[in-house]
Design a protein around this motif. Structure first.
Motif, short mmCIF file in Angstrom:
data_model
loop_
_atom_site.label_atom_id
_atom_site.label_comp_id
_atom_site.label_asym_id
_atom_site.label_seq_id
_atom_site.Cartn_x
_atom_site.Cartn_y
_atom_site.Cartn_z
N MET A 197 0.82 -1.20 0.00
CA MET A 197 0.00 0.00 0.00
C MET A 197 0.86 1.26 0.00
O MET A 197 0.64 2.19 -0.77
N THR A 198 1.87 1.28 0.86
CA THR A 198 2.73 2.46 0.96
C THR A 198 3.48 2.72 -0.34
O THR A 198 3.60 3.87 -0.78
N SER A 199 3.99 1.67 -0.96
CA SER A 199 4.74 1.85 -2.20
C SER A 199 3.85 2.39 -3.31
O SER A 199 4.27 3.24 -4.10
N VAL A 200 2.60 1.92 -3.36
CA VAL A 200 1.68 2.41 -4.39
C VAL A 200 1.35 3.88 -4.15
O VAL A 200 1.32 4.69 -5.08
N VAL A 201 1.10 4.25 -2.89
CA VAL A 201 0.79 5.64 -2.57
C VAL A 201 1.95 6.55 -2.95
O VAL A 201 1.75 7.61 -3.57
N ILE A 202 3.18 6.16 -2.60
CA ILE A 202 4.34 6.99 -2.90
C ILE A 202 4.53 7.14 -4.41
O ILE A 202 4.73 8.24 -4.93
N ASP A 203 4.45 6.02 -5.15
CA ASP A 203 4.67 6.08 -6.59
C ASP A 203 3.60 6.91 -7.28
O ASP A 203 3.89 7.68 -8.21
N ARG A 204 2.34 6.78 -6.85
CA ARG A 204 1.27 7.51 -7.53
C ARG A 204 1.23 8.98 -7.14
O ARG A 204 0.79 9.81 -7.93
N GLU A 205 1.68 9.32 -5.95
CA GLU A 205 1.76 10.73 -5.59
C GLU A 205 2.92 11.41 -6.33
O GLU A 205 2.82 12.59 -6.68
N ILE A 206 3.99 10.69 -6.56
CA ILE A 206 5.10 11.24 -7.34
C ILE A 206 4.71 11.36 -8.81
O ILE A 206 4.98 12.37 -9.46
N GLY A 207 4.06 10.35 -9.35
CA GLY A 207 3.67 10.36 -10.76
C GLY A 207 4.78 9.84 -11.63
O GLY A 207 4.79 8.68 -12.02
N ASP A 208 5.74 10.67 -11.95
CA ASP A 208 6.86 10.30 -12.82
C ASP A 208 8.16 10.64 -12.10
O ASP A 208 8.51 11.81 -11.93
N TRP A 209 8.88 9.60 -11.69
CA TRP A 209 10.14 9.83 -10.97
C TRP A 209 11.18 10.50 -11.85
O TRP A 209 12.07 11.19 -11.34
N ARG A 210 11.09 10.33 -13.14
CA ARG A 210 12.12 10.85 -14.03
C ARG A 210 12.03 12.36 -14.24
O ARG A 210 12.89 12.95 -14.89
N ARG A 211 11.02 12.99 -13.69
CA ARG A 211 10.91 14.45 -13.84
C ARG A 211 11.89 15.19 -12.93
O ARG A 211 12.09 16.39 -13.09
N PHE A 212 12.49 14.47 -11.97
CA PHE A 212 13.49 15.09 -11.10
C PHE A 212 14.87 14.91 -11.71
O PHE A 212 15.24 13.82 -12.13
N ASN A 213 15.63 15.99 -11.72
CA ASN A 213 16.98 15.95 -12.32
C ASN A 213 18.07 15.64 -11.31
O ASN A 213 19.14 15.17 -11.69
N ASN A 214 17.82 15.90 -10.04
CA ASN A 214 18.84 15.66 -9.03
C ASN A 214 18.17 15.42 -7.68
O ASN A 214 16.95 15.62 -7.52
N ARG A 215 18.98 15.03 -6.71
CA ARG A 215 18.45 14.68 -5.39
C ARG A 215 17.88 15.89 -4.66
O ARG A 215 16.98 15.76 -3.83
N ARG A 216 18.38 17.08 -4.96
CA ARG A 216 17.86 18.27 -4.29
C ARG A 216 16.42 18.54 -4.67
O ARG A 216 15.61 18.97 -3.84
N GLN A 217 16.08 18.30 -5.91
CA GLN A 217 14.70 18.48 -6.34
C GLN A 217 13.78 17.48 -5.66
O GLN A 217 12.66 17.82 -5.29
N VAL A 218 14.25 16.25 -5.47
CA VAL A 218 13.44 15.24 -4.79
C VAL A 218 13.20 15.65 -3.34
O VAL A 218 12.07 15.63 -2.84
N GLY A 219 14.27 16.04 -2.64
CA GLY A 219 14.13 16.45 -1.25
C GLY A 219 13.23 17.66 -1.09
O GLY A 219 12.43 17.74 -0.15
N SER A 220 13.34 18.62 -2.01
CA SER A 220 12.50 19.81 -1.94
C SER A 220 11.04 19.48 -2.15
O SER A 220 10.16 20.04 -1.47
#
Length: 371
Positions: A249-272
């Motif tokens: 359940m948690t993995s599905v929620v995280i993946d669907r709230e993110i949408g597309d992981w590839r839209r982040f270019n670096n770790r700072r964007q993910v953390g922000s």
């Protein structure tokens, strides 16, 4: 040789043009691009238009369909049309409708548009402020607008499932709490999950109170059935080969709230995006970091913190857990505030590591996650 007074007056009026484009248009006669600042409401739109680099025109109020017809007419006459409005509870329908007409439509974060602090707020002033910000953005100032990513329709449909489940769980808890409150008000010891069939049949309460509780019990049973069905649906959509105790359940929620992981270019964007980064108030030689910004997606943040606590127990070899073990371990001599700070750091690093895994930058084993 000096020009005529009329020409001098014309040049004087053009000193208030909002961009360099207006100066170019003064000499080449072109209208330039059209920019639209939109203050969106449920039944109507208030729009301020700017042609080229000229001053914005007075605000206009349109019904929804009338505005789309007017925007389509503008697009057929102009070389390029840009529009902007603030993200709101009406979703991204307007953005998709304008994009289908060939208009470059941007959605921005809600913000205070009274930059001069005049304490005067109207729909027309908000639309004008958005239009002027859009003008600076189109001219190349990328910081003029705080853009919001518009998800595709498939992403919206998928994340609506677990969000509805979350709403149903909240409604179930509220009704259950109302029943317990009714018992406490009448001096009766409250019964946990009193609405379930077996517990309700054995409930020792006055007949009048049981009739009141019986009004809510079928609703609670129906909510429980719907929650269970949605839970099975979400868990069946989880990816295979997940790390131990990551949680379907948690993995599905995280993946669907993110949408597309590839839209982040670096770790700072993910953390922000998670909002788990510290706030900062610095000036001169003083630097002060405060609590987390809570900027971004609150559902994603809650899921990451919940998952981080689970990994403390079931993934002891995970690198961030090893780093913060002396604070997070059971029985550690640490204050509650220190434990919260540590788990936030683990959750932030976990989001970055999930981004690395999902985009193929590293494997689970390299991060110390076991299956």
């Amino acid at each position: 040789m000096l020009g005529s007074p009329a020409l001098m007056n014309k040049c004087h009026l053009n000193t208030e043009l909002s961009s360099h484009e207006g100066t170019r248009c003064q000499f080449n006669g072109s209208t330039g691009v059209i920019k639209l600042g939109i203050d969106a409401h449920q039944d109507f739109y208030v729009v301020v238009m700017q042609e080229g680099g000229a001053n914005p025109k007075p605000p206009q109020r349109f019904a929804k369909q009338a505005f789309l017809h007017w925007a389509a007419k503008l697009r057929s006459q102009a070389k390029e049309v840009h529009a902007v409005y603030e993200a709101c509870g009406f979703g991204f329908t307007l953005q998709r409708q304008l994009s289908a007409l060939g208009i470059n439509c941007y959605v921005v974060c809600p913000q205070k548009l009274d930059e001069r602090n005049k304490r005067v707020k109207t729909d027309g002033l908000d639309a004008k402020a958005l239009c002027l910000k859009l003008d600076r953005f189109v001219e190349g100032n990328q910081d003029a607008l705080a853009l919001v990513r518009v998800p595709i329709e498939k992403e919206e449909r998928l994340r609506a499932i677990h969000r509805q489940r979350e709403q149903l769980v909240k409604a179930r808890k509220q009704l259950e709490a109302q029943g317990r409150s009714l018992m406490v008000n009448h001096g009766i010891e409250p019964v946990q999950q009193w609405w379930k069939s077996r517990a309700f049949a054995l409930l020792q309460v006055p007949e009048g109170m049981k009739e009141l509780l019986q009004n809510s019990q079928p609703i609670l049973l129906g909510l429980e059935e719907k929650v269970r069905a949605l839970t099975v649906q979400l868990q069946s959509a989880a990816a295979l080969n997940q790390p131990c105790e990551l949680g379907k359940m948690t993995s599905v929620v995280i993946d669907r709230e993110i949408g597309d992981w590839r839209r982040f270019n670096n770790r700072r964007q993910v953390g922000s995006y998670t909002g788990l980064c510290p706030a900062e108030y610095s000036s001169g030689n003083t630097r002060l970091q405060g609590c987390v910004t809570k900027h971004g997606n609150p559902r994603l943040r809650a899921a990451l913190v919940e998952l981080a606590w689970r990994l403390v127990r079931f993934q002891p070899n995970y690198k961030p857990i090893l780093k913060w073990r002396r604070i997070l371990a059971k029985g550690a001599l640490a204050t509650g505030a220190a434990r919260k700070k540590a788990i936030v750091a683990v959750a932030r690093q976990l989001a970055i590591d999930l981004w690395r895994i999902r985009t193929g930058r590293c494997t689970q084993e390299q991060l110390g996650l076991t299956k």
